[in-house]
Design an enzyme around this catalytic site. Structure first.
Site, PDB file in Angstrom:
ATOM      1  N   ASP A  52    -112.310 -20.053 -11.843  1.00  0.00           N
ATOM      2  CA  ASP A  52    -112.384 -19.328 -10.563  1.00  0.00           C
ATOM      3  C   ASP A  52    -113.818 -19.067 -10.122  1.00  0.00           C
ATOM      4  OD1 ASP A  52    -109.451 -17.205 -11.066  1.00  0.00           O
ATOM      5  OD2 ASP A  52    -109.705 -19.317 -10.579  1.00  0.00           O
ATOM      6  N   ARG A  63     -99.706 -27.179 -10.215  1.00  0.00           N
ATOM      7  CA  ARG A  63     -99.451 -25.826 -10.707  1.00  0.00           C
ATOM      8  C   ARG A  63     -97.953 -25.550 -10.926  1.00  0.00           C
ATOM      9  NH1 ARG A  63    -103.039 -21.527  -7.592  1.00  0.00           N
ATOM     10  NH2 ARG A  63    -102.665 -20.342  -9.490  1.00  0.00           N
ATOM     11  N   CYS A 112     -99.992 -26.665  -4.334  1.00  0.00           N
ATOM     12  CA  CYS A 112    -101.072 -25.736  -3.962  1.00  0.00           C
ATOM     13  C   CYS A 112    -102.320 -26.615  -3.779  1.00  0.00           C
ATOM     14  CB  CYS A 112    -101.239 -24.738  -5.105  1.00  0.00           C
ATOM     15  SG  CYS A 112    -102.833 -23.959  -5.158  1.00  0.00           S
ATOM     16  N   LYS A 127    -107.598  -8.316  -8.366  1.00  0.00           N
ATOM     17  CA  LYS A 127    -106.353  -8.813  -7.752  1.00  0.00           C
ATOM     18  C   LYS A 127    -105.450  -9.374  -8.844  1.00  0.00           C
ATOM     19  CE  LYS A 127    -106.494 -13.144  -5.989  1.00  0.00           C
ATOM     20  NZ  LYS A 127    -105.482 -14.098  -6.498  1.00  0.00           N
ATOM     21  N   ASN A 128    -106.032 -10.160  -9.759  1.00  0.00           N
ATOM     22  CA  ASN A 128    -105.219 -10.860 -10.751  1.00  0.00           C
ATOM     23  C   ASN A 128    -104.761  -9.984 -11.909  1.00  0.00           C
ATOM     24  OD1 ASN A 128    -105.428 -13.071  -9.138  1.00  0.00           O
ATOM     25  ND2 ASN A 128    -106.865 -14.192 -10.427  1.00  0.00           N
ATOM     26  N   ARG A 173    -107.489 -13.198   0.963  1.00  0.00           N
ATOM     27  CA  ARG A 173    -106.464 -13.053  -0.072  1.00  0.00           C
ATOM     28  C   ARG A 173    -107.026 -12.361  -1.305  1.00  0.00           C
ATOM     29  NH1 ARG A 173    -103.205 -18.153  -1.721  1.00  0.00           N
ATOM     30  NH2 ARG A 173    -102.541 -16.493  -3.104  1.00  0.00           N
TER      31      ARG A 173
HETATM   32  C1  EPZ Z   1    -104.120 -17.680 -12.887  1.00  0.00           C
HETATM   33  O1  EPZ Z   1    -103.296 -18.660 -12.263  1.00  0.00           O
HETATM   34  C2  EPZ Z   1    -104.933 -17.044 -11.772  1.00  0.00           C
HETATM   35  N1  EPZ Z   1    -104.031 -16.405 -10.811  1.00  0.00           N
HETATM   36  C3  EPZ Z   1    -105.766 -18.127 -11.085  1.00  0.00           C
HETATM   37  O2  EPZ Z   1    -106.578 -17.476 -10.126  1.00  0.00           O
HETATM   38  C4  EPZ Z   1    -106.674 -18.789 -12.122  1.00  0.00           C
HETATM   39  O3  EPZ Z   1    -107.381 -19.827 -11.502  1.00  0.00           O
HETATM   40  C5  EPZ Z   1    -105.821 -19.350 -13.264  1.00  0.00           C
HETATM   41  O4  EPZ Z   1    -105.007 -18.292 -13.826  1.00  0.00           O
HETATM   42  C6  EPZ Z   1    -106.670 -19.947 -14.385  1.00  0.00           C
HETATM   43  O5  EPZ Z   1    -107.517 -18.973 -14.890  1.00  0.00           O
HETATM   44  C7  EPZ Z   1    -103.481 -15.217 -11.129  1.00  0.00           C
HETATM   45  O6  EPZ Z   1    -103.714 -14.648 -12.188  1.00  0.00           O
HETATM   46  C8  EPZ Z   1    -102.595 -14.584 -10.090  1.00  0.00           C
HETATM   47  P1  EPZ Z   1    -102.473 -21.042 -15.277  1.00  0.00           P
HETATM   48  P2  EPZ Z   1    -102.099 -19.348 -13.095  1.00  0.00           P
HETATM   49  O7  EPZ Z   1    -101.002 -20.929 -15.410  1.00  0.00           O
HETATM   50  O8  EPZ Z   1    -101.565 -18.412 -14.080  1.00  0.00           O
HETATM   51  C9  EPZ Z   1    -100.976 -25.503 -15.848  1.00  0.00           C
HETATM   52  C10 EPZ Z   1    -107.546 -17.158  -8.049  1.00  0.00           C
HETATM   53  O9  EPZ Z   1    -108.431 -17.814  -7.520  1.00  0.00           O
HETATM   54  N2  EPZ Z   1     -99.628 -24.919 -15.994  1.00  0.00           N
HETATM   55  O10 EPZ Z   1    -103.344 -20.381 -16.277  1.00  0.00           O
HETATM   56  O11 EPZ Z   1    -101.173 -19.947 -12.095  1.00  0.00           O
HETATM   57  C11 EPZ Z   1    -101.556 -25.315 -14.455  1.00  0.00           C
HETATM   58  O12 EPZ Z   1    -101.124 -26.354 -13.604  1.00  0.00           O
HETATM   59  C12 EPZ Z   1    -106.409 -17.844  -8.738  1.00  0.00           C
HETATM   60  O13 EPZ Z   1    -107.522 -15.894  -8.096  1.00  0.00           O
HETATM   61  C13 EPZ Z   1     -98.563 -25.764 -16.284  1.00  0.00           C
HETATM   62  O14 EPZ Z   1     -98.707 -26.982 -16.397  1.00  0.00           O
HETATM   63  O15 EPZ Z   1    -102.880 -20.511 -13.831  1.00  0.00           O
HETATM   64  C14 EPZ Z   1    -103.043 -25.346 -14.701  1.00  0.00           C
HETATM   65  O16 EPZ Z   1    -103.476 -26.685 -14.735  1.00  0.00           O
HETATM   66  C15 EPZ Z   1    -106.414 -19.326  -8.478  1.00  0.00           C
HETATM   67  N3  EPZ Z   1     -97.321 -25.212 -16.428  1.00  0.00           N
HETATM   68  C16 EPZ Z   1    -103.199 -24.708 -16.090  1.00  0.00           C
HETATM   69  O17 EPZ Z   1    -101.888 -24.768 -16.692  1.00  0.00           O
HETATM   70  C17 EPZ Z   1     -97.094 -23.863 -16.303  1.00  0.00           C
HETATM   71  O18 EPZ Z   1     -95.933 -23.424 -16.455  1.00  0.00           O
HETATM   72  C18 EPZ Z   1    -103.644 -23.256 -16.062  1.00  0.00           C
HETATM   73  O19 EPZ Z   1    -102.826 -22.591 -15.132  1.00  0.00           O
HETATM   74  C19 EPZ Z   1     -98.194 -23.023 -16.001  1.00  0.00           C
HETATM   75  C20 EPZ Z   1     -99.455 -23.578 -15.859  1.00  0.00           C
END
Ligand code: EPZ
Length: 431
Positions: A310, A126, A121, A22-23, A402
Site C-alpha cells: 500500500d 483479489r 478490482c 481505515k483497515n 475512500r
Molecule cells: C488488505 O486487502 C487491505 N485492505 C489492502 O489495502 C492491502 O493492500 C492488502 O490487505 C495487502 O496488504 C483491507 O485491509 C481492507 P489480501 P486484502 O487478502 O485482505 C490474494 C488499501 O489500499 N488472495 O492480503 O483484500 C490476493 O489476490 C487496500 O487500503 C487470494 O488469492 O488483501 C492478493 O494477491 C488495498 N485469495 C494477496 O492474496 C484470497 O482468498 C493478498 O491479498 C485472499 C487473497
C-alpha cells in the site's frame, strides 16, 4: 466528480495529525455483528469506506451511529436485531471489497450470510477463495450462485486451517468466525499486520479467547457469547507513510503526530537508505527531507513487516526524484502499477517489466491533467503533483476519499497549494 488542483514547489513544513486506520476500523465494525451488545469504536477516520460500512451494517438491521465531533471520531454499533437473512448487496460490495469481512461474523452469530462476490478490482483479481475455504473448514456450507455467496452453519466447529497464501482480510474473517465456534481453532500462515492484532485486541475485550495474533499462528478457543466493548482504533500507518514520503519528496520538515512509529519500520529504514533523515519520538515521527539529494534504492513489497504494497505507489513517486535507477517489485498484487503511466505523463522515466518497475531518476515533473485509478495510485499522483512545476489536476478523487481523511486540508495546513473543485466533501458527516 471532484478534482484536486495542486500547484507544486512548496516544501511541507509543520505538523499533521494522523487519523485512525481505515483497515483496522473496517474489520472492527464488522466484529460488532458478533454480539447483541453495544460496541463503541473511537478514532474512526472520516473516509468514504467507513460510511459504506455504516450503510452495509444498517442494511442488516444493526443500529450504527457515526459521529465526527470535535472531540472524537466515534461509531457506536448495536447488532441486537439483525434481519432474518442478512445480506451484503452487490451495490455496496462493488464499491468496497472489504464488505466480505461480514461473512465470518454473520455465519458465526446468525448461522447465515449472503454476500455479493466482490468481483474484480483495479489492482488485481483479489478472489476470496481462502476466506471461503477457512469457513468451510469450520463447518459452514458455502453456495456460490448468481454472483452471490451464501454461507450457512448451525454451529461452527473449531478446526486447524492453514492459509494457502497470506491474506489480511482472510485472516480477519476466519478469526472472527472462529471466536464463536465450538472448541479450539488453530489458524496457520496468518497475516501479521497491525490491523489483525488490533482486531484481536477488540475481540478479546469482547470476551474472545485468542493467542498469537501478530504471529503466523493464531489459536482461538471458541466461546458461547461475546459482550460489548469500547476500543480505540490504531493509527493509520499507510496514511502516515504517505505523508512521510510527501515530506521527503518536497524537501520539507514534517512532524506526524498520533502515529505508531513501530508500524513504520520498513519504510523508515528505506528512507534512511535513500538519504532522508527521520526522527522518532513517542507517537510521533519527524521527516526532514532537506538533507542530501535523494539516492535511488530498490524495494520489493511483502506482507508485514516487509515493505507494504500500500506504500509502493507513493514510493515510486519519490524514486522519480532520486538520483539513479531503482527497481520496484510488486509481489502482492498482479496489477498495481497503474500510477506509473500517469507519472510518466508528468515526465517520469518508468518502464514496467511484469512485476517490476524500473525508475530512472532524477526527472523533473511538470503539472498535467491526470486520472486516479485506485486509492494508493491517487496518493502517488498527489505526491508527484507536490513537486511538479505548475498545476496538476487529479480527476476521480473519490478514490482518494475512500482512505484519506480531508487530505487537502491536511496538506494545506503544512503549506501545500491544493484545492478541491467540484462538489464539497463527499457525504460530509455532520459533527
Ligand atoms: C488488505 O486487502 C487491505 N485492505 C489492502 O489495502 C492491502 O493492500 C492488502 O490487505 C495487502 O496488504 C483491507 O485491509 C481492507 P489480501 P486484502 O487478502 O485482505 C490474494 C488499501 O489500499 N488472495 O492480503 O483484500 C490476493 O489476490 C487496500 O487500503 C487470494 O488469492 O488483501 C492478493 O494477491 C488495498 N485469495 C494477496 O492474496 C484470497 O482468498 C493478498 O491479498 C485472499 C487473497
Amino acid at each position: 466528480m471532484d478534482k484536486l488542483v495542486i500547484r507544486g514547489g512548496n516544501p511541507l513544513l509543520g505538523t499533521i495529525r494522523i487519523s485512525g486506520a481505515k483497515n483496522a476500523a473496517l474489520p472492527a465494525m464488522a466484529a460488532a455483528l458478533l454480539t447483541d451488545e453495544t460496541v463503541i469504536l473511537e478514532n474512526i477516520p472520516q473516509v468514504r469506506d467507513i460510511e459504506t460500512e455504516r450503510r452495509l451494517l444498517a442494511a442488516m438491521g444493526a443500529e450504527v451511529e457515526l459521529g465526527y465531533g470535535r472531540a472524537q471520531h466515534r461509531t457506536t454499533i448495536c447488532a441486537a436485531n439483525l434481519t432474518k437473512n442478512p445480506e451484503a448487496s452487490y451495490e455496496l460490495v462493488k464499491t468496497m471489497r472489504a464488505s466480505s469481512l461480514v461473512l465470518g461474523p454473520l455465519v458465526a452469530r446468525a448461522g447465515f450470510a449472503r454476500v455479493s462476490m466482490p468481483g474484480g478490482c483495479a489492482i488485481g483479481a483479489r478472489p476470496i477463495d481462502l476466506h471461503l475455504k477457512g469457513l468451510e473448514k469450520l463447518g459452514a456450507q458455502i453456495i456460490q450462485e448468481h454472483g452471490y455467496i451464501e454461507a450457512r452453519a448451525k454451529k461452527l466447529k473449531g478446526a486447524r486451517y492453514s492459509f494457502d497464501r497470506i491474506t489480511v482480510t482472510g485472516t480477519e474473517d476466519v478469526m472472527m468466525a472462529a471466536v464463536l465456534a465450538e472448541g479450539e481453532t488453530v489458524l496457520e500462515n496468518c497475516a501479521r499486520e497491525p490491523e489483525v492484532v488490533d482486531l484481536a485486541t477488540l475481540l478479546v475485550k469482547m470476551g474472545a479467547k485468542i493467542e498469537g495474533a501478530g504471529t503466523s499462528t493464531i489459536k482461538i478457543k471458541g466461546v458461547s457469547k461475546l459482550k460489548g466493548a469500547r476500543h480505540r482504533i490504531i493509527p493509520d500507518r499507510i496514511e502516515a507513510a504517505t505523508f512521510l514520503l510527501a515530506g521527503a519528496l518536497t524537501g520539507g520538515d514534517l512532524m506526524l503526530q498520533g502515529c505508531e512509529p513501530s508500524h513504520l519500520t520498513s519504510l523508515m529504514n528505506k528512507l534512511e537508505e535513500v538519504g532522508v533523515k527521520v526522527k522518532v519520538s513517542k507517537g510521533c515521527v519527524r521527516v526532514m527531507g532537506d538533507a542530501a539529494p535523494l539516492k535511488a534504492a530498490d524495494i520489493a513489497t511483502e506482507e508485514y513487516p516487509g515493505f507494504p504494497t500500500d506504500v509502493q505507489a507513493q514510493y515510486m513517486a519519490l524514486m522519480t526524484q532520486a538520483e539513479g535507477t531503482s527497481i520496484i517489485t510488486e509481489n502482492i498484487f498482479e496489477n498495481r502499477f497503474m500510477h506509473a503511466q500517469e507519472l510518466c505523463r508528468m515526465g517520469a522515466n518508468i518502464r514496467i517489466e511484469g512485476r517490476r518497475a524500473i525508475v530512472r531518476g532524477k526527472t523533473p515533473l511538470s503539472g498535467a491533467a491526470v486520472q486516479a485509478s485506485d486509492l494508493r495510485a491517487s496518493a502517488s499522483l498527489v505526491l508527484a503533483a507536490l513537486v511538479a512545476n505548475d498545476e496538476t489536476i487529479i480527476d476521480r478523487v473519490y478514490h482518494i476519499d475512500r482512505g484519506y481523511e480531508r487530505i487537502e486540508e491536511k496538506l494545506r495546513g503544512v503549506g501545500a497549494q491544493v484545492k478541491r473543485i467540484g462538489n464539497i466533501l463527499p457525504e460530509r458527516i455532520s459533527d
